[in-house]
Design a protein around this motif. Sequence first.
Motif, mmCIF file in Angstrom:
data_model
loop_
_atom_site.group_PDB
_atom_site.id
_atom_site.type_symbol
_atom_site.label_atom_id
_atom_site.label_comp_id
_atom_site.label_asym_id
_atom_site.label_seq_id
_atom_site.Cartn_x
_atom_site.Cartn_y
_atom_site.Cartn_z
ATOM 1 N N THR A 1 0.821 -1.214 0.000
ATOM 2 C CA THR A 1 0.000 0.000 0.000
ATOM 3 C C THR A 1 0.856 1.266 0.000
ATOM 4 O O THR A 1 0.493 2.264 -0.629
ATOM 5 C CB THR A 1 -0.970 -0.007 1.195
ATOM 6 N N THR A 2 2.002 1.258 0.679
ATOM 7 C CA THR A 2 2.824 2.468 0.740
ATOM 8 C C THR A 2 3.356 2.833 -0.635
ATOM 9 O O THR A 2 3.247 3.986 -1.085
ATOM 10 C CB THR A 2 3.987 2.283 1.721
ATOM 11 N N TRP A 3 3.940 1.874 -1.318
ATOM 12 C CA TRP A 3 4.490 2.154 -2.648
ATOM 13 C C TRP A 3 3.395 2.444 -3.662
ATOM 14 O O TRP A 3 3.537 3.328 -4.513
ATOM 15 C CB TRP A 3 5.347 0.979 -3.107
ATOM 16 N N THR A 4 2.270 1.730 -3.566
ATOM 17 C CA THR A 4 1.186 1.937 -4.524
ATOM 18 C C THR A 4 0.566 3.315 -4.371
ATOM 19 O O THR A 4 0.344 4.028 -5.362
ATOM 20 C CB THR A 4 0.107 0.856 -4.342
ATOM 21 N N VAL A 5 0.273 3.703 -3.136
ATOM 22 C CA VAL A 5 -0.338 5.016 -2.900
ATOM 23 C C VAL A 5 0.605 6.138 -3.340
ATOM 24 O O VAL A 5 0.183 7.116 -3.959
ATOM 25 C CB VAL A 5 -0.714 5.165 -1.408
ATOM 26 N N ALA A 6 1.894 5.991 -3.023
ATOM 27 C CA ALA A 6 2.861 6.999 -3.457
ATOM 28 C C ALA A 6 2.881 7.100 -4.979
ATOM 29 O O ALA A 6 2.913 8.206 -5.545
ATOM 30 C CB ALA A 6 4.250 6.650 -2.935
ATOM 31 N N GLY A 7 2.863 5.958 -5.658
ATOM 32 C CA GLY A 7 2.824 5.961 -7.113
ATOM 33 C C GLY A 7 1.580 6.641 -7.656
ATOM 34 O O GLY A 7 1.642 7.381 -8.644
ATOM 35 N N LEU A 8 0.443 6.428 -7.002
ATOM 36 C CA LEU A 8 -0.800 7.058 -7.455
ATOM 37 C C LEU A 8 -0.758 8.576 -7.274
ATOM 38 O O LEU A 8 -1.335 9.316 -8.079
ATOM 39 C CB LEU A 8 -1.990 6.457 -6.697
ATOM 40 N N PHE A 9 -0.106 9.056 -6.218
ATOM 41 C CA PHE A 9 0.061 10.503 -6.064
ATOM 42 C C PHE A 9 0.857 11.079 -7.244
ATOM 43 O O PHE A 9 0.523 12.156 -7.765
ATOM 44 C CB PHE A 9 0.777 10.830 -4.752
ATOM 45 N N LEU A 10 1.889 10.368 -7.655
ATOM 46 C CA LEU A 10 2.693 10.834 -8.786
ATOM 47 C C LEU A 10 1.890 10.776 -10.085
ATOM 48 O O LEU A 10 1.962 11.692 -10.909
ATOM 49 C CB LEU A 10 3.971 9.995 -8.911
ATOM 50 N N VAL A 11 1.130 9.708 -10.252
ATOM 51 C CA VAL A 11 0.296 9.579 -11.450
ATOM 52 C C VAL A 11 -0.746 10.692 -11.497
ATOM 53 O O VAL A 11 -1.025 11.265 -12.560
ATOM 54 C CB VAL A 11 -0.381 8.194 -11.491
ATOM 55 N N ALA A 12 -1.340 11.009 -10.335
ATOM 56 C CA ALA A 12 -2.343 12.078 -10.276
ATOM 57 C C ALA A 12 -1.753 13.402 -10.734
ATOM 58 O O ALA A 12 -2.408 14.190 -11.432
ATOM 59 C CB ALA A 12 -2.892 12.202 -8.857
ATOM 60 N N ASN A 13 -0.507 13.657 -10.375
ATOM 61 C CA ASN A 13 0.151 14.880 -10.807
ATOM 62 C C ASN A 13 0.370 14.881 -12.321
ATOM 63 O O ASN A 13 0.184 15.913 -12.981
ATOM 64 C CB ASN A 13 1.486 15.033 -10.078
ATOM 65 N N LEU A 14 0.759 13.729 -12.866
ATOM 66 C CA LEU A 14 0.959 13.647 -14.314
ATOM 67 C C LEU A 14 -0.359 13.846 -15.056
ATOM 68 O O LEU A 14 -0.402 14.513 -16.097
ATOM 69 C CB LEU A 14 1.571 12.291 -14.671
ATOM 70 N N VAL A 15 -1.429 13.286 -14.532
ATOM 71 C CA VAL A 15 -2.743 13.474 -15.146
ATOM 72 C C VAL A 15 -3.112 14.950 -15.141
ATOM 73 O O VAL A 15 -3.582 15.506 -16.145
ATOM 74 C CB VAL A 15 -3.809 12.638 -14.395
#
Length: 505
Positions: A337-351
């Motif tokens: 969950t830690t790595w996945t959530v962090a990745g989603l924060f980065l993806v949200a910024n790219l979106v």
Amino acid sequence: MTHWLTAPILIPLIGGIIQVFMGYAPISLRRTLALITTVLMMVSSIVLLVMASDGSYRLYAFGNWQPPFGIVLVLDRLAALMLVLTSVLALFCHIFSLGGQDEGNRQFHGLFLFQLLGLNIAFLTGDLFNLFVAFEVLLIASYGLLMHGGGRTRTTPGLHYVVLNLIGSAVFLISVGMIYSVTGTLNMAHLAVEIPKVSGEELNIVKAGGLMLLVVFALKAALIPLCFWLPKAYARATAPVAGLFAVMTKVGVYAILRIYFLIFGDSAGALANLGMDWMFYLALITLSMGVIGALGADNLRTLVAWQVVISVGTLLAPIALGSTDGISAALFYLLSTTWTVAGLFLVANLVASQRGSAKDKIVTAPRMHNRTFLSVLFMVGAVAAAGLPPLSGFFAKVLILQSSLDSEQMASLWSVILIGSFFTLIAYSRAGSILFWRTVDGHVENKSPLTGTVSVSAGALVGLSLVIVALAGPIGTYTDATATQLKNPGAYIDVLNTPMVGGNP
């Protein structure tokens, strides 16, 4: 003693100090030195993980003072796991920041490294007071990082974050003082020896101190009703900061694991399993509240921020039950969950960077640039976060469910996690379908083309959910051994008898 234990502390400390004096140096030089520092920290963490894998405890006593006197660092499987988790996360968040997110604040990299310093001290320290010191170090750095980028949108939630954590720090200090007034020690191993001896009126003082500590850790972990500060603060932070903050709530979870299985564990007499009976139900309520927040989120970053709250509830529920299998499953889920959530924060910024004025709002807009690449990243992250096969979130949740088969709370745990996962899937499906497939006529000017640094770092963090599946066997074996070590604190207490340099063996 081995000096390797000081490496995860000295590396970011020295790197951060260098960054302080390099505020006006060319940004390329600051970036290079900061990235080298983060890489070195990850290497040292991996070395410590290998060392801890043999199941033994390692001690480093500053000034060669025999415990419980002086400052000590203690390495075990749990500490090593948290160090690697944090260093891998920090590396990719740091790489992402090189895409321009580190601009506008000359001390961004220094604050970033001081944040890692505080985290690493928290994971390695062997006494309560230095755990308090570690919290202050990482919190001071986090205040600066939270404000990075400026603007009122960050100032208001940042103020709430600062005030709540200052109150938490005051309560932490008071509770530590109460415990010290009775036991005369703050060394964790020594407390595990002294707490069972407490009786009479002093028992109530220690009990009150222990419960106050639990409130502080619940605040750090964002357990309900102390979780409402988190979504706005995380959603307003810049992407690499929000990604790094994915591990901040896990510091509270770590502190609960460390303190309440070592000091207030099964052998603590009248104070055994302090507070764990009601923590289970608070964890389930936290999970439920996180799901409700995710369903109501109006932008992608807020949705991911509520996912952090969901993960806290999912983590603390099996931990509160106290079984070895439950702790092992929680640790497996912690990585995922830690790595996945962090990745989603980065993806949200790219979106947000590819949708023009619509940014990451969950509304229809003209077709974004790089839609295929971003939709794949989002899908992988969402599947892992919701707990669907074949990614790591699914296996972690299955392990959590299996760990409660012999528990009286099985029905409660299963129903909340399964129903929560279903509605979490709905929240991500709604967001994904609107963001990537429901488009309107128009054109978005591509002012922020994706670069290699941001694409690779976001993809790598999200892709770690696949790596965890591939390495599920070794990771599961390690988390099983870690949980067994936590449930048998006798070896940790034996660090009190570790011979000092030049002393008698």
